[in-house]
Design a protein around this motif. Structure first.
Motif, PDB file in Angstrom:
ATOM      1  N   HIS A   1     -10.693 -21.821   1.263  1.00  0.00           N
ATOM      2  CA  HIS A   1     -12.007 -21.173   1.361  1.00  0.00           C
ATOM      3  C   HIS A   1     -12.158 -20.406   2.661  1.00  0.00           C
ATOM      4  O   HIS A   1     -12.700 -19.302   2.677  1.00  0.00           O
ATOM      5  CB  HIS A   1     -13.118 -22.224   1.253  1.00  0.00           C
ATOM      6  CG  HIS A   1     -14.471 -21.692   1.590  1.00  0.00           C
ATOM      7  ND1 HIS A   1     -15.248 -21.026   0.683  1.00  0.00           N
ATOM      8  CD2 HIS A   1     -15.178 -21.676   2.737  1.00  0.00           C
ATOM      9  CE1 HIS A   1     -16.372 -20.645   1.261  1.00  0.00           C
ATOM     10  NE2 HIS A   1     -16.358 -21.031   2.512  1.00  0.00           N
ATOM     11  N   ILE A   2     -11.695 -20.997   3.761  1.00  0.00           N
ATOM     12  CA  ILE A   2     -11.820 -20.310   5.047  1.00  0.00           C
ATOM     13  C   ILE A   2     -11.143 -18.950   4.978  1.00  0.00           C
ATOM     14  O   ILE A   2     -11.671 -17.942   5.436  1.00  0.00           O
ATOM     15  CB  ILE A   2     -11.217 -21.179   6.170  1.00  0.00           C
ATOM     16  CG1 ILE A   2     -12.155 -22.349   6.445  1.00  0.00           C
ATOM     17  CG2 ILE A   2     -10.988 -20.360   7.428  1.00  0.00           C
ATOM     18  CD1 ILE A   2     -11.636 -23.331   7.467  1.00  0.00           C
ATOM     19  N   ILE A   3      -9.988 -18.919   4.330  1.00  0.00           N
ATOM     20  CA  ILE A   3      -9.244 -17.662   4.290  1.00  0.00           C
ATOM     21  C   ILE A   3      -9.904 -16.643   3.366  1.00  0.00           C
ATOM     22  O   ILE A   3     -10.151 -15.499   3.753  1.00  0.00           O
ATOM     23  CB  ILE A   3      -7.777 -17.940   3.886  1.00  0.00           C
ATOM     24  CG1 ILE A   3      -7.120 -18.773   4.991  1.00  0.00           C
ATOM     25  CG2 ILE A   3      -7.020 -16.642   3.668  1.00  0.00           C
ATOM     26  CD1 ILE A   3      -5.762 -19.293   4.634  1.00  0.00           C
TER      27      ILE A   3
ATOM     28  N   MET B   1      -7.452 -18.726  11.313  1.00  0.00           N
ATOM     29  CA  MET B   1      -8.707 -17.996  11.200  1.00  0.00           C
ATOM     30  C   MET B   1      -9.039 -17.277  12.505  1.00  0.00           C
ATOM     31  O   MET B   1      -9.456 -16.115  12.506  1.00  0.00           O
ATOM     32  CB  MET B   1      -9.807 -19.001  10.849  1.00  0.00           C
ATOM     33  CG  MET B   1     -11.182 -18.434  10.796  1.00  0.00           C
ATOM     34  SD  MET B   1     -11.307 -17.161   9.562  1.00  0.00           S
ATOM     35  CE  MET B   1     -12.203 -15.947  10.502  1.00  0.00           C
TER      36      MET B   1
ATOM     37  N   LYS C   1     -12.995 -16.626   2.200  1.00  0.00           N
ATOM     38  CA  LYS C   1     -14.353 -16.259   2.599  1.00  0.00           C
ATOM     39  C   LYS C   1     -14.318 -15.335   3.808  1.00  0.00           C
ATOM     40  O   LYS C   1     -15.101 -14.393   3.901  1.00  0.00           O
ATOM     41  CB  LYS C   1     -15.185 -17.515   2.879  1.00  0.00           C
ATOM     42  CG  LYS C   1     -16.648 -17.300   3.209  1.00  0.00           C
ATOM     43  CD  LYS C   1     -17.334 -16.276   2.322  1.00  0.00           C
ATOM     44  CE  LYS C   1     -17.437 -16.638   0.859  1.00  0.00           C
ATOM     45  NZ  LYS C   1     -18.328 -17.711   0.570  1.00  0.00           N
ATOM     46  N   ALA C   2     -13.374 -15.583   4.718  1.00  0.00           N
ATOM     47  CA  ALA C   2     -13.223 -14.657   5.839  1.00  0.00           C
ATOM     48  C   ALA C   2     -12.834 -13.279   5.313  1.00  0.00           C
ATOM     49  O   ALA C   2     -13.345 -12.255   5.783  1.00  0.00           O
ATOM     50  CB  ALA C   2     -12.165 -15.177   6.805  1.00  0.00           C
TER      51      ALA C   2
ATOM     52  N   SER D   1     -18.395 -17.408   9.347  1.00  0.00           N
ATOM     53  CA  SER D   1     -18.189 -17.946   8.002  1.00  0.00           C
ATOM     54  C   SER D   1     -17.239 -19.136   7.991  1.00  0.00           C
ATOM     55  O   SER D   1     -17.210 -19.895   7.035  1.00  0.00           O
ATOM     56  CB  SER D   1     -17.633 -16.849   7.091  1.00  0.00           C
ATOM     57  OG  SER D   1     -16.277 -16.584   7.408  1.00  0.00           O
ATOM     58  N   ALA D   2     -16.460 -19.305   9.058  1.00  0.00           N
ATOM     59  CA  ALA D   2     -15.327 -20.218   8.958  1.00  0.00           C
ATOM     60  C   ALA D   2     -15.564 -21.630   9.497  1.00  0.00           C
ATOM     61  O   ALA D   2     -15.190 -22.605   8.853  1.00  0.00           O
ATOM     62  CB  ALA D   2     -14.124 -19.618   9.680  1.00  0.00           C
TER      63      ALA D   2
ATOM     64  N   LYS E   1     -17.115 -26.050   7.805  1.00  0.00           N
ATOM     65  CA  LYS E   1     -15.852 -26.731   7.478  1.00  0.00           C
ATOM     66  C   LYS E   1     -15.542 -27.884   8.426  1.00  0.00           C
ATOM     67  O   LYS E   1     -14.933 -28.869   8.007  1.00  0.00           O
ATOM     68  CB  LYS E   1     -14.697 -25.736   7.410  1.00  0.00           C
ATOM     69  CG  LYS E   1     -14.401 -25.279   6.004  1.00  0.00           C
ATOM     70  CD  LYS E   1     -15.556 -24.534   5.330  1.00  0.00           C
ATOM     71  CE  LYS E   1     -15.686 -23.146   5.884  1.00  0.00           C
ATOM     72  NZ  LYS E   1     -16.823 -22.416   5.280  1.00  0.00           N
TER      73      LYS E   1
ATOM     74  N   PHE F   1      -8.038 -23.375  11.232  1.00  0.00           N
ATOM     75  CA  PHE F   1      -8.942 -22.836  12.248  1.00  0.00           C
ATOM     76  C   PHE F   1      -8.186 -21.884  13.182  1.00  0.00           C
ATOM     77  O   PHE F   1      -8.718 -20.845  13.591  1.00  0.00           O
ATOM     78  CB  PHE F   1      -9.591 -23.964  13.071  1.00  0.00           C
ATOM     79  CG  PHE F   1     -10.613 -24.764  12.295  1.00  0.00           C
ATOM     80  CD1 PHE F   1     -11.383 -24.172  11.309  1.00  0.00           C
ATOM     81  CD2 PHE F   1     -10.800 -26.119  12.553  1.00  0.00           C
ATOM     82  CE1 PHE F   1     -12.323 -24.901  10.588  1.00  0.00           C
ATOM     83  CE2 PHE F   1     -11.733 -26.854  11.839  1.00  0.00           C
ATOM     84  CZ  PHE F   1     -12.492 -26.249  10.856  1.00  0.00           C
TER      85      PHE F   1
END
Lengths: 561, 84
Positions: free
Chosen positions: A300-302, A79, A304-305, A221-222, A226, A76
């Protein structure tokens, strides 16, 4: 040695406040520094409960450390940094500040030691993410933001009911694995699933995110989905129902993304799809599968961002959001194209990207649990991810026909943010040890074996073949596809409008009936008592005597009968 | 102006040929690298290739059918699905 003075989330909140109050020249510096300081603080939190505060006569556990919590708080923070870099000079300060507060909420949830603290940060996120949606600045964004806020506030209330129930019935608000059964746990479960974008309520995601600004979508998106995954790992590991909900989301996301025309709505459905994978992992509940969910959330966070950044860059440069208006951008936006493709390959779990080393853990977890049907469905879904996000997104945005648009690559800070996240995607894919070392359980898994790489390549490349062979079936149309949000945007709206109209009609006819009755009464009264009416006439004495005699004899008669 | 090299028809044909060659290669490689997988069916020759292909065909067709039922004009909700 750094003493933990206050929770990492508070550093981020302070950053958000400072960004809001600082001179414009200072804002970029603060926006970049706050996530880095927060990241440092995240890594200073030792395992176990670290900080408690007194609140309304209860002791709240504000900060609890642990590997899983550190993993989520780390990504987080990363992100927040990447998002701030991307938005540095393009986002309005309101959006930047709200996005940082939103990230702070996510970090607060990550370290929450009990359900009350979790709930407080949960609502904090709902509040500031709504502001981020509104910063889209259009009428569509305003309306979508209101719908978004309603869904999340209702979800928050459901969660709160569950937490209060647990508090009363068990006396404990500790965060521990709960057994699904009984009203309280169901409420907590449903409240969390609202944020995980589980169907049917999950349609809020594809409704709201695409309406945000080019930079706002990156932040959105992040965090929300999550943190919900983290909450499910902490509270409901091994709940079998999650496997089926997750599988539904996996396919729901693919099918709707295939039908979509709006580029960021494709990516939004793809979030639902990816969170579905994570939920399946939580539902399986083995150490391998939970590791898989956590690792998948991280990578995914990375990526998708990164995907949202590439879409945001296109939107920022062209002002267009529909695939049918885009195409051919690779010629003038090569950097964005390459970054978008790296994101697309990562989400598809292509070897040497971060998705390959994370998603495999979940899929292997399904195999390890001897869940053959689940396993094959996940493999089919992996092919489907390549189909809708891996190829469809880059193909229709950057290639396909020539739209005639020749926008340049976006400004430097946006390129830097994309470059940073693209490098992270590849680095994690090439050196999975970086990620595996952060996972909550020891990892006994080797992603790069000959057969695994080979079968993954077969799967993905033939999915690609299917895409290009069926391209005529996939031509973009100027359409939206109805999702569950139709229920509250149209059906319930119509019911409400209908009920209001029926109410008005009933009130009107009641008023008419009363008026008619009043008028009738008036004429009767006038007839009987008015001039010349029966009761206002004068009568002859003889007639009166006759009537009296008649009535008296009737009386006597009835008396003796 | 000359079109970008990727857009020229002869190059598109070349890309297709290269793609088909790669497809053949990853299937043929199964002779060299035996695949066992977690379940029996995965050991079959070209299983992942066929499975991936058929799964995608199935999903696209299903999406197409669902689209017939659920697709609406993109101003259906009437609150600006358009450009910013």
């Amino acid at each position: 040695m750094f003493e933990l003075v206050f929770p990492p989330a508070f550093i981020m909140i302070l950053g958000a406040l400072l960004v809001a109050m600082a001179r414009p020249a200072l804002r970029p510096v603060l926006a970049l520094a706050a996530p880095l300081v927060t990241l440092y603080a995240v890594w200073q939190v030792p395992d176990g409960i670290q900080l408690t505060v007194e609140f309304l006569g209860r002791e709240l556990q504000l900060v609890e450390g642990g590997p899983l919590r550190r993993l989520f708080a780390t990504v987080f923070s990363v992100m927040a940094f990447g998002g701030a870099l991307f938005a540095l000079r393009q986002a309005r300060w309101q959006e930047m500040s709200a996005a940082m507060a939103y990230a702070a909420g996510a970090i607060g949830v990550s370290f929450a030691g009990d359900l009350i603290v979790m709930f407080l940060f949960w609502e904090f996120m709902a509040l500031f993410s709504t502001v981020v949606v509104w910063c889209g600045g259009t009428e569509g964004a305003r309306r979508a933001g209101i719908r978004y806020a309603i869904v999340h506030l209702v979800g928050g209330i459901v969660l709160k009911i569950g937490i209060e129930g647990l508090m009363i019935h068990t006396g404990s608000v500790e965060i521990r694995a709960l057994e699904l059964g009984g009203f309280d746990t169901w409420m907590v479960f449903i409240g969390i699933l609202v944020n995980a974008a589980a169907p049917p309520i999950g349609a809020w995601l594809a409704d709201a995110y695409p309406e945000s600004s080019p930079t706002g979508g990156v932040f959105l998106s992040a965090f929300t989905t999550k943190t919900a995954v983290l909450a499910l790992i902490l509270l409901f590991p091994g709940t079998e129902l999650l496997v089926w909900i997750g599988l539904w989301m996996v396919f729901h996301g693919i099918i709707y993304a295939l039908l979509e025309n709006d580029m960021r709505r494709i990516l939004s459905y793809s979030i639902i799809n990816q969170v579905g994978f994570m939920l399946v992992g939580v539902g399986i509940g083995t150490e391998m599968a939970l590791n898989g969910s956590a690792a998948h959330a991280f990578t995914h966070i990375i990526y998708k961002a990164l995907l949202f950044m590439s879409a945001g860059a296109v939107l920022y440069q062209t002002g267009r959001r529909r695939c049918s208006d885009l195409g051919g951008l690779y010629q003038s936006m090569p950097f964005t194209t390459v970054c978008g493709i790296i994101g697309a390959l990562s989400i598809s779990a292509f070897p040497l990207t971060s998705g390959f080393v994370s998603k495999s853990l979940t899929v292997a977890g399904a195999a390890g649990g001897q869940l053959q049907v689940v396993y094959y469905l996940l493999v089919a879904a992996s092919a489907g991810v390549f189909l809708h996000a891996g190829i469809k997104y880059p193909w229709f945005v950057f290639f396909q026909k020539d739209s005639g648009l020749r926008p340049a690559d976006p400004p430097l800070n946006m390129r830097l943010a994309m470059g940073l996240f693209a490098v992270l995607c590849i680095a994690i894919g090439v050196f999975p040890g970086i990620l595996y070392g952060l996972l909550p359980y020891p990892v006994d898994y080797v992603p790069y074996t000959g057969e695994h790489v080979l079968s993954q390549l077969q799967l993905l490349l033939f999915a690609g073949l299917a895409f290009f062979l069926m391209l005529p079936l996939m031509q973009r149309t100027l359409t939206v596809t109805l999702d569950f949000d139709w229920i509250w945007r149209v059906a319930l709206f119509r019911v409400a409008v209908g009920a209001l109209a029926a109410g008005e009609a009933a009130a009107a006819s009641w008023a008419r009936a009363r008026e008619a009755a009043g008028a009738w009464m008036g004429t009767r009264v006038a007839l009987l008592f008015g001039a010349g009416g029966v009761f206002s006439r004068s009568w002859a004495i003889g007639t009166t005597a006759l009537w009296l005699a008649l009535l008296l004899s009737l009386y006597v008669l009835t008396h003796y009968l | 102006m000359k079109p970008h090299w990727l857009s020229r028809p002869e190059n598109v044909r070349r890309l297709w040929r290269a793609f088909i060659a790669v497809l053949a290669l990853v299937v043929a490689a199964q002779f060299a690298v035996p695949v066992h997988g977690y379940f029996a069916a995965e050991g079959w020759f070209g299983f992942a290739a066929l499975f991936g292909f058929l799964a995608c065909v199935g999903m696209v067709l299903f999406a197409k059918l669902l689209g017939l039922l659920l697709k609406r004009r993109d101003d259906y909700y009437g609150d600006g699905g358009g450009d910013v």
